[in-house]
Design an enzyme around this catalytic site. Structure first.
Site, PDB file in Angstrom:
ATOM      1  N   LYS A   1       4.434  12.145  -3.178  1.00  0.00           N
ATOM      2  CA  LYS A   1       5.255  11.067  -2.619  1.00  0.00           C
ATOM      3  C   LYS A   1       6.134  11.651  -1.521  1.00  0.00           C
ATOM      4  O   LYS A   1       6.837  12.639  -1.751  1.00  0.00           O
ATOM      5  CB  LYS A   1       6.113  10.467  -3.756  1.00  0.00           C
TER       6      LYS A   1
ATOM      7  N   ARG B   1       4.156  13.307  -8.289  1.00  0.00           N
ATOM      8  CA  ARG B   1       4.276  12.330  -9.375  1.00  0.00           C
ATOM      9  C   ARG B   1       2.981  12.313 -10.178  1.00  0.00           C
ATOM     10  O   ARG B   1       1.892  12.372  -9.627  1.00  0.00           O
ATOM     11  CB  ARG B   1       4.559  10.960  -8.754  1.00  0.00           C
TER      12      ARG B   1
ATOM     13  N   GLY C   1       0.840  -1.208   0.000  1.00  0.00           N
ATOM     14  CA  GLY C   1       0.000   0.000   0.000  1.00  0.00           C
ATOM     15  C   GLY C   1       0.865   1.245   0.000  1.00  0.00           C
ATOM     16  O   GLY C   1       2.071   1.176   0.225  1.00  0.00           O
TER      17      GLY C   1
ATOM     18  N   ASP D   1       8.360   6.090   8.118  1.00  0.00           N
ATOM     19  CA  ASP D   1       7.995   7.439   8.574  1.00  0.00           C
ATOM     20  C   ASP D   1       7.135   8.190   7.558  1.00  0.00           C
ATOM     21  O   ASP D   1       6.744   9.322   7.797  1.00  0.00           O
ATOM     22  CB  ASP D   1       9.264   8.251   8.902  1.00  0.00           C
TER      23      ASP D   1
ATOM     24  N   ASP E   1       4.520  -4.919  -7.267  1.00  0.00           N
ATOM     25  CA  ASP E   1       3.872  -3.653  -6.887  1.00  0.00           C
ATOM     26  C   ASP E   1       4.499  -2.475  -7.627  1.00  0.00           C
ATOM     27  O   ASP E   1       3.962  -1.371  -7.604  1.00  0.00           O
ATOM     28  CB  ASP E   1       3.988  -3.421  -5.374  1.00  0.00           C
ATOM     29  N   ASN E   2       5.611  -2.724  -8.297  1.00  0.00           N
ATOM     30  CA  ASN E   2       6.261  -1.660  -9.062  1.00  0.00           C
ATOM     31  C   ASN E   2       6.058  -1.853 -10.553  1.00  0.00           C
ATOM     32  O   ASN E   2       6.860  -1.408 -11.359  1.00  0.00           O
ATOM     33  CB  ASN E   2       7.759  -1.612  -8.744  1.00  0.00           C
TER      34      ASN E   2
ATOM     35  N   ASP F   1       8.358   3.965 -10.081  1.00  0.00           N
ATOM     36  CA  ASP F   1       9.148   3.740  -8.885  1.00  0.00           C
ATOM     37  C   ASP F   1      10.638   3.700  -9.164  1.00  0.00           C
ATOM     38  O   ASP F   1      11.237   2.640  -9.319  1.00  0.00           O
ATOM     39  CB  ASP F   1       8.688   2.454  -8.167  1.00  0.00           C
TER      40      ASP F   1
ATOM     41  N   ARG G   1      -1.487  -1.229 -10.201  1.00  0.00           N
ATOM     42  CA  ARG G   1      -0.299  -2.079 -10.324  1.00  0.00           C
ATOM     43  C   ARG G   1      -0.732  -3.534 -10.436  1.00  0.00           C
ATOM     44  O   ARG G   1      -1.864  -3.874 -10.080  1.00  0.00           O
ATOM     45  CB  ARG G   1       0.571  -1.937  -9.067  1.00  0.00           C
TER      46      ARG G   1
HETATM   47  P1  AMP Z   1       9.203   0.885  -2.875  1.00  0.00           P
HETATM   48  O1  AMP Z   1      10.445   0.137  -2.559  1.00  0.00           O
HETATM   49  O2  AMP Z   1       9.377   2.360  -3.033  1.00  0.00           O
HETATM   50  O3  AMP Z   1       8.417   0.272  -3.998  1.00  0.00           O
HETATM   51  O4  AMP Z   1       8.281   0.752  -1.568  1.00  0.00           O
HETATM   52  C1  AMP Z   1       7.850  -0.473  -1.069  1.00  0.00           C
HETATM   53  C2  AMP Z   1       6.815  -0.246   0.009  1.00  0.00           C
HETATM   54  O5  AMP Z   1       7.395   0.422   1.125  1.00  0.00           O
HETATM   55  C3  AMP Z   1       5.634   0.594  -0.418  1.00  0.00           C
HETATM   56  O6  AMP Z   1       4.481   0.086   0.226  1.00  0.00           O
HETATM   57  C4  AMP Z   1       5.995   1.956   0.111  1.00  0.00           C
HETATM   58  O7  AMP Z   1       4.858   2.782   0.317  1.00  0.00           O
HETATM   59  C5  AMP Z   1       6.667   1.623   1.414  1.00  0.00           C
HETATM   60  N1  AMP Z   1       7.602   2.652   1.864  1.00  0.00           N
HETATM   61  C6  AMP Z   1       8.778   3.023   1.305  1.00  0.00           C
HETATM   62  N2  AMP Z   1       9.377   4.006   2.007  1.00  0.00           N
HETATM   63  C7  AMP Z   1       8.560   4.282   3.031  1.00  0.00           C
HETATM   64  C8  AMP Z   1       8.602   5.212   4.128  1.00  0.00           C
HETATM   65  N3  AMP Z   1       9.606   6.063   4.299  1.00  0.00           N
HETATM   66  N4  AMP Z   1       7.562   5.212   5.007  1.00  0.00           N
HETATM   67  C9  AMP Z   1       6.539   4.364   4.858  1.00  0.00           C
HETATM   68  N5  AMP Z   1       6.434   3.477   3.848  1.00  0.00           N
HETATM   69  C10 AMP Z   1       7.419   3.424   2.954  1.00  0.00           C
HETATM   70 MG    MG Z   2       6.852   0.762  -4.992  1.00  0.00          MG
END
Ligand code: AMP
Ligand code: MG
Length: 486
Positions: free
Chosen positions: A113, A176, A90, A125, A252-253, A262, A183
């Site tokens: 984002k 973005r 999510g 965070d 998810d990407n 992403d 996805r």
């Molecule tokens: P990503 O690697 O950017 O595709 O992110 C994978 C998952 O981690 C997604 O559900 C993102 O929303 C979550 N995520 C990444 N960075 C953070 C963050 N700083 N705080 C909360 N969720 C994060």
């Molecule tokens: Mg992602």
């Protein structure tokens, strides 16, 4: 529908899906927002007033301190296979302001984002640092310049707040823009945590939004799967042709619209090597350059699994249908890739020897550790001094074969040259250039980023001012490492 003074004209068709697909979520306010980058050309395509976006009120919206009038922001639920392990995910740090209706009646998601915690944040965070958000802005806009479908970047705003990573870093919010944020993982979420009706609602929504020509087709779900397969095969063929390593091709990407999404640990390959991996966490090379087409096929198979109940009421029939569609992935991918390779080599007609001609060149590039992008430029300009491979018999044989193909075709040398210019970028966002720009930005100097963005806008111009950007890093980039989740 509503409009206000910056030109925001937001709807939210996604919220007609069952409410398990999202959570209402306002962005969390930040202390002292400041606009770092604004994509003025994109703003005007979206019907936004680029001057007003820079005003206090405009920046308040881009930072999440205020929402446009009438907007009802959400965070989206999705799941996904991360390095082949299935997880609930999510939007953990993203808020969808809404769907902007553009002056030519397009519909695009506007997402902030780094906008704070959401119900999907788990331990995170909800925030992002300036460096990675600038990096996403640069690479996504470079991809767009290269003609590769991608989410776009409208703005980066610094928040005036610090976030804690390995060290304290200044925070930022990236705006973005995407055809949608649907996805493969959104379907996995529906299939795993919802009902068949949820999957059906989602599929109908995706068809309506991205493949409306299928709406009245009796077998629209299998056609939908075929369309997503085609757009993914075409997208990854484009990555391979340009030397782009995504780095984290989790389900998810991977968008349903066929846009690259992403930009975490991604980077462009210099020296041709199918084993190229930049991501610090990809220790086994699952998402290595040469593996990307295979992974894209694997991801489409995960989508197919979700759609099984919609394909046919008899499960066995449905599985057979899915398998028959999925088995077309390698050929579909190769057809796009070979067409792209012919373009890069100035060849117009398909030939049985295409594959061996292309493989021959790549093998030589690998063996002589040649720069992928610049090898094509040297071939295009017939620039023998630049390449050590010209001295080898192996390459001379290859060159004769290629030149024979060029001579034998109907089209002139000039036409072939023009096609090569259109298909081989003079510039890509080379790692040392991106790093140099980010380092300057960290010191408060945004001129280097802006100059880089300008050059990357038109990578096929082959202009004088691009020459400087074709050079390789003096240190070499073989041990370049990128970090994700930052
Ligand atoms: P990503 O690697 O950017 O595709 O992110 C994978 C998952 O981690 C997604 O559900 C993102 O929303 C979550 N995520 C990444 N960075 C953070 C963050 N700083 N705080 C909360 N969720 C994060
Ligand atoms: Mg992602």
């Amino acid at each position: 529908m509503n409009s206000n003074k910056c030109g925001w004209n937001l709807e939210l068709s996604y919220s007609k899906l069952p409410n398990k697909f999202y959570s209402k979520q306002l962005p969390t306010p930040v202390r002292a927002p400041e606009l770092l980058l604004l994509n003025e050309r994109l703003a005007s395509e979206l019907g936004l007033d680029e001057k007003m976006l820079q005003d206090e009120e405009g920046v308040a919206i881009l930072s999440g301190n205020e929402v446009p009038e009438g907007a009802d922001p959400i965070s989206q639920a999705y799941a996904g296979h991360q390095f082949a392990h299935f997880t609930m995910l999510g939007d953990g740090r993203a808020v969808l302001l809404g769907e902007q209706i553009t002056p030519n009646s397009g519909r695009v998601d506007i997402q902030l984002k780094g906008a704070g915690r959401t119900p999907y944040s788990r331990g995170g965070d909800g925030r992002a640092a300036i460096g990675p958000m600038l990096r996403e802005y640069i690479i996504s806009e470079a991809m767009n310049g290269l003609g590769i479908p991608t989410t776009r970047s409208l703005a980066v705003v610094s928040t005036g707040d610090e976030i804690l990573r390995e060290t304290r870093l200044p925070g930022a919010v990236l705006t973005r823009v995407a055809k949608s944020h649907l996805r493969v993982g959104t379907f996995q979420y529906a299939a795993s945590f919802g009902t068949i009706d949820d999957v059906k609602d989602l599929a109908d929504y995706a068809i309506n939004r991205h493949f409306p020509h299928l709406l009245n087709e009796p077998d629209r779900y299998s056609k939908f799967l075929e369309e997503v397969l085609k757009s993914q095969a075409e997208l990854v063929a484009k990555w391979q042709l340009i030397g782009f390593v995504h780095g984290v091709m989790n389900t998810d990407n991977m968008t349903i619209s066929g846009e690259t999404i992403d930009y975490g640990p991604c980077a462009f390959m210099d020296t041709f090597d199918p084993g190229t991996v930049f991501s610090s966490i990809d220790v086994k090379g699952r998402y290595a350059f040469g593996n990307q087409p295979y992974i894209a096929g694997w991801n489409v198979a995960r989508l197919a699994e979700c759609l099984i109940p919609l394909l046919h009421k008899d499960e066995k029939e449905a599985i057979d249908m899915a398998q028959s569609i999925l088995s077309s992935f390698p050929t579909t991918y190769h057809t796009y890739w070979k067409k792209g390779m012919r373009d890069k080599l100035g060849l117009f007609e398909e030939h049985v020897s295409d594959q061996s001609l292309f493989d021959g060149l790549l093998k030589i590039m690998h063996e002589y550790k040649l720069d992928y992008t610049n090898t094509f430029i040297s071939l295009m300009n017939n620039n023998k001094e630049e390449l050590v491979m010209y001295e080898s018999d192996e390459f001379q044989t290859w060159l004769k074969n290629w030149q024979k193909r060029l001579h034998d075709q109907e089209q002139s040398q000039m036409e072939a040259y023009k096609q090569m210019q259109r298909s081989n970028p003079a510039v890509i966002p080379r790692n040392h250039r991106v790093e140099e720009a980010l380092e300057a930005a960290a010191e408060g100097n945004y001129d280097v980023v802006k100059k880089l963005l300008e050059v990357l806008k038109n990578p096929y111009a082959h202009s004088e001012n691009q020459k400087e950007y074709q050079k390789l890093s003096r240190d070499g980039n073989d041990d370049y490492i990128t970090y994700c989740g930052t």
